[in-house]
Design a protein around this motif. Structure first.
Motif, PDB file in Angstrom:
ATOM      1  N   LEU A 110       0.647  -0.936   0.136  1.00  0.00           N
ATOM      2  CA  LEU A 110      -0.164   0.016   0.001  1.00  0.00           C
ATOM      3  C   LEU A 110       0.828   1.276  -0.016  1.00  0.00           C
ATOM      4  O   LEU A 110       0.349   2.207  -0.397  1.00  0.00           O
ATOM      5  CB  LEU A 110      -0.764   0.184   1.245  1.00  0.00           C
ATOM      6  CG  LEU A 110      -2.196  -1.107   1.091  1.00  0.00           C
ATOM      7  CD1 LEU A 110      -3.164  -0.945   2.281  1.00  0.00           C
ATOM      8  CD2 LEU A 110      -2.700  -1.255  -0.277  1.00  0.00           C
ATOM      9  N   LYS A 111       2.190   1.254   0.438  1.00  0.00           N
ATOM     10  CA  LYS A 111       3.115   2.297   0.408  1.00  0.00           C
ATOM     11  C   LYS A 111       3.362   2.891  -0.906  1.00  0.00           C
ATOM     12  O   LYS A 111       3.600   3.915  -1.258  1.00  0.00           O
ATOM     13  CB  LYS A 111       4.276   2.040   1.021  1.00  0.00           C
ATOM     14  CG  LYS A 111       4.375   1.880   2.426  1.00  0.00           C
ATOM     15  CD  LYS A 111       5.452   1.333   3.056  1.00  0.00           C
ATOM     16  CE  LYS A 111       5.332   1.224   4.668  1.00  0.00           C
ATOM     17  NZ  LYS A 111       6.570   0.740   5.138  1.00  0.00           N
ATOM     18  N   THR A 112       3.018   2.148  -1.938  1.00  0.00           N
ATOM     19  CA  THR A 112       3.403   2.478  -3.483  1.00  0.00           C
ATOM     20  C   THR A 112       2.080   3.231  -3.828  1.00  0.00           C
ATOM     21  O   THR A 112       2.198   3.909  -4.995  1.00  0.00           O
ATOM     22  CB  THR A 112       3.498   1.165  -4.438  1.00  0.00           C
ATOM     23  OG1 THR A 112       2.170   0.574  -4.354  1.00  0.00           O
ATOM     24  CG2 THR A 112       4.382   0.313  -3.839  1.00  0.00           C
ATOM     25  N   ARG A 113       0.856   3.048  -3.097  1.00  0.00           N
ATOM     26  CA  ARG A 113      -0.199   3.915  -3.469  1.00  0.00           C
ATOM     27  C   ARG A 113      -0.842   3.517  -4.937  1.00  0.00           C
ATOM     28  O   ARG A 113      -1.925   3.898  -5.394  1.00  0.00           O
ATOM     29  CB  ARG A 113      -0.239   5.327  -3.529  1.00  0.00           C
ATOM     30  CG  ARG A 113       0.461   5.939  -2.378  1.00  0.00           C
ATOM     31  CD  ARG A 113       0.609   7.508  -2.240  1.00  0.00           C
ATOM     32  NE  ARG A 113      -0.546   8.200  -2.401  1.00  0.00           N
ATOM     33  CZ  ARG A 113      -0.658   9.331  -2.548  1.00  0.00           C
ATOM     34  NH1 ARG A 113       0.226  10.137  -2.571  1.00  0.00           N
ATOM     35  NH2 ARG A 113      -1.841   9.970  -2.588  1.00  0.00           N
ATOM     36  N   LEU A 114      -0.241   2.264  -5.332  1.00  0.00           N
ATOM     37  CA  LEU A 114      -0.860   1.521  -6.807  1.00  0.00           C
ATOM     38  C   LEU A 114      -2.173   1.176  -6.729  1.00  0.00           C
ATOM     39  O   LEU A 114      -2.824   1.278  -7.257  1.00  0.00           O
ATOM     40  CB  LEU A 114       0.434   0.765  -7.091  1.00  0.00           C
ATOM     41  CG  LEU A 114      -0.028   0.058  -8.570  1.00  0.00           C
ATOM     42  CD1 LEU A 114       0.136   1.348  -9.612  1.00  0.00           C
ATOM     43  CD2 LEU A 114       1.238  -0.768  -8.923  1.00  0.00           C
ATOM     44  N   GLY A 133      -4.617   1.942  -4.525  1.00  0.00           N
ATOM     45  CA  GLY A 133      -5.748   3.014  -4.576  1.00  0.00           C
ATOM     46  C   GLY A 133      -5.780   3.560  -5.748  1.00  0.00           C
ATOM     47  O   GLY A 133      -6.971   4.059  -6.455  1.00  0.00           O
ATOM     48  N   GLU A 134      -4.926   3.920  -6.677  1.00  0.00           N
ATOM     49  CA  GLU A 134      -4.984   4.776  -7.807  1.00  0.00           C
ATOM     50  C   GLU A 134      -5.437   3.758  -8.784  1.00  0.00           C
ATOM     51  O   GLU A 134      -6.468   4.185  -9.594  1.00  0.00           O
ATOM     52  CB  GLU A 134      -3.585   5.181  -8.189  1.00  0.00           C
ATOM     53  CG  GLU A 134      -2.874   6.108  -7.454  1.00  0.00           C
ATOM     54  CD  GLU A 134      -1.324   6.425  -7.858  1.00  0.00           C
ATOM     55  OE1 GLU A 134      -1.078   6.038  -9.062  1.00  0.00           O
ATOM     56  OE2 GLU A 134      -0.850   6.983  -7.166  1.00  0.00           O
ATOM     57  N   GLN A 139      -9.327   3.072  -7.892  1.00  0.00           N
ATOM     58  CA  GLN A 139     -10.043   4.310  -8.067  1.00  0.00           C
ATOM     59  C   GLN A 139     -10.492   4.465  -9.697  1.00  0.00           C
ATOM     60  O   GLN A 139     -11.610   4.907  -9.981  1.00  0.00           O
ATOM     61  CB  GLN A 139      -9.572   5.795  -7.679  1.00  0.00           C
ATOM     62  CG  GLN A 139     -10.344   6.824  -7.746  1.00  0.00           C
ATOM     63  CD  GLN A 139     -11.342   6.828  -6.743  1.00  0.00           C
ATOM     64  OE1 GLN A 139     -11.096   6.546  -5.529  1.00  0.00           O
ATOM     65  NE2 GLN A 139     -12.721   7.103  -7.302  1.00  0.00           N
ATOM     66  N   SER A 171      -2.292  -2.940   7.463  1.00  0.00           N
ATOM     67  CA  SER A 171      -2.985  -1.917   6.409  1.00  0.00           C
ATOM     68  C   SER A 171      -3.704  -2.658   5.206  1.00  0.00           C
ATOM     69  O   SER A 171      -4.789  -2.302   5.025  1.00  0.00           O
ATOM     70  CB  SER A 171      -1.887  -0.898   5.985  1.00  0.00           C
ATOM     71  OG  SER A 171      -1.464  -0.407   7.365  1.00  0.00           O
TER      72      SER A 171
END
Length: 122
Positions: free
Chosen positions: A59-63, A65-66, A69, A91
């Motif tokens: 999740l730290k990469t935010r991939l 979520g992006e 979305q 997380s």
């Protein structure tokens, strides 16, 4: 890549299979959505977690979520299947829990459960 169209409860669901990673960034996710729409006309997709880059699950990469979305923005419901127990991140476990309690993204153990879940959504 192989895309199988399954119809259940009047819903069309695309089951995507491949021997290689298909999603490694936002653009590859958009490309997959476009290909599924063009080839089989589905806005509900089942994909195995093996088709996603491992960075998706960090999740730290935010991939994640992006990418997810984008699925939501384009009104594409997706079920990611596989065994997620190997991931120790609290997380990520919380993220999976929240997704499974929503209406658009699901993490499920089997293809059959994913098809059933996507077929019952409005």
């Amino acid at each position: 890549m192989n895309i199988e169209k399954v119809e259940i409860n009047g819903r069309n669901i695309a089951v995507v299979r491949s021997n290689k990673i298909l999603i490694w960034d936002v653009q590859s996710a958009l490309d997959l959505m476009a290909t599924v729409q063009y080839e089989v006309g589905c806005n509900r997709i089942v994909i195995n977690k093996a088709l996603l880059s491992e960075s998706f699950f960090n999740l730290k990469t935010r991939l994640a979520g992006e990418i997810l979305q984008k699925f939501i923005n384009y009104r594409v419901k997706v079920a990611i299947i596989g065994d997620f127990s190997a991931y120790s991140s609290q997380s990520l476990k919380d993220f999976i829990y929240e997704c499974n309690n929503g209406n658009d993204v699901f993490y499920l153990p089997t293809e059959q459960q994913a098809i059933e879940k996507l077929s019952t959504l409005k």
